[in-house]
Design an enzyme around this catalytic site. Sequence first.
Site, mmCIF file in Angstrom:
data_model
loop_
_atom_site.group_PDB
_atom_site.id
_atom_site.type_symbol
_atom_site.label_atom_id
_atom_site.label_comp_id
_atom_site.label_asym_id
_atom_site.label_seq_id
_atom_site.Cartn_x
_atom_site.Cartn_y
_atom_site.Cartn_z
ATOM 1 N N SER A 133 0.831 -1.197 0.000
ATOM 2 C CA SER A 133 0.000 0.000 0.000
ATOM 3 C C SER A 133 0.875 1.261 0.000
ATOM 4 O O SER A 133 1.666 1.469 -0.909
ATOM 5 C CB SER A 133 -0.958 -0.049 1.193
ATOM 6 O OG SER A 133 -1.998 0.896 1.055
ATOM 7 N N ASP A 289 -8.148 -5.183 -6.385
ATOM 8 C CA ASP A 289 -7.862 -4.026 -5.535
ATOM 9 C C ASP A 289 -8.627 -2.813 -6.066
ATOM 10 O O ASP A 289 -8.493 -2.441 -7.240
ATOM 11 C CB ASP A 289 -6.357 -3.753 -5.542
ATOM 12 C CG ASP A 289 -5.904 -2.806 -4.430
ATOM 13 O OD1 ASP A 289 -6.665 -1.895 -4.079
ATOM 14 O OD2 ASP A 289 -4.768 -2.977 -3.947
ATOM 15 N N HIS A 318 -7.686 -5.156 -1.832
ATOM 16 C CA HIS A 318 -6.467 -4.515 -1.337
ATOM 17 C C HIS A 318 -5.824 -5.329 -0.223
ATOM 18 O O HIS A 318 -4.596 -5.378 -0.102
ATOM 19 C CB HIS A 318 -6.794 -3.112 -0.844
ATOM 20 C CG HIS A 318 -5.588 -2.316 -0.471
ATOM 21 N ND1 HIS A 318 -4.592 -1.983 -1.371
ATOM 22 C CD2 HIS A 318 -5.193 -1.781 0.719
ATOM 23 C CE1 HIS A 318 -3.652 -1.290 -0.766
ATOM 24 N NE2 HIS A 318 -3.984 -1.155 0.501
#
Length: 346
Positions: A133, A289, A318
Amino acid sequence: MTGREAPYDVHEIPDFTLECGATLRPAKVAYQTYGTLNAAKDNAIVYPTWYSGRHWDNEWLIGEGMALDPDRWFIIVPNMLGNGLSSSASNTPAPWDRSRFPPITVRDNVTSQHRLVTEVFGIETLPLVLGWSMGAGQSYQWAVSYPDMVQRILPFCGSPRTAPHNQVFLDSLAHALRADAAFADGLYPPDALPARGLRAFARVYAGWGFSQAFYYDEVWRELGHTSLEDFIVDFWEGIFVVDKDPNDLLTMLDTWWHGDVGTTPGFSSTEEALASIRARALVMPAEKDLYFPPEDEKWAVSQMPNAELRVIPGVWGHFAGGGVNPVDTAFIDQGVSELLGRPSGI
């Protein structure tokens, strides 16, 4: 000892001037290390944290028998500025306290981490920088800012530039927090956090962190939850309501929103910055995602001279990169193992 109860170290940078022009006196970079730095100082790996995460939240990818094995590698996990352990709105005294805390860029984070790596450990080369991330965004930035130092990067479920749709999501989170009257323009007392805003924040996040298929198929049951509401309260509110400070969350949101390696001094575009990366790159987006879809990272890989795209399959969205699903963890670990097994530049 690992996890929340484990002690961690802090590197203080006496006068750290941020890109916005403000100076933290000092800036504090909290970090944890795993393993031992060898005599040649060539076995160090940097593994930055992610949005709201702390160093212990990265430990799922570190361990005996894994690619990031502390018996072989010296893994440094620096906490992002703004995450509540490193210099943050919640722990910095006046004049930079609470909502007065200055804006932080991805490059501010990477520059402070470079100071940590070089000043504390004397490290000149990094076999790998990786992260999930926002940690992925920092991995890209490391490769752009320090091309002679970074041999490999493995950004997973993240991007070198925050896309407009992602920014819309981030704006919705910020508005949810600020809509709570108790937020008081960010000047709330430390013992009276705006709980309604934090719960609204968690509820917005819940619709983005996992895919539509994850919810449709009730995959949350695999995490031990008995109902959808149980999952939202226990998992999502458990992340954001229990021990997160709203001003810290907003600081990191702003960092994320403005992320773009193309704004690095010396470059005129994201494309130009990506083309400058010398490190071998294995880029691993998740199939579903909603923040960082595979097509975005396919584009990023097309701009890089020495990169491979490998999509993490499945419905976990995600959070395929969050260490909550053993199948995804094994997939990512295999990628790390293969990347570290290849000579740099091949």
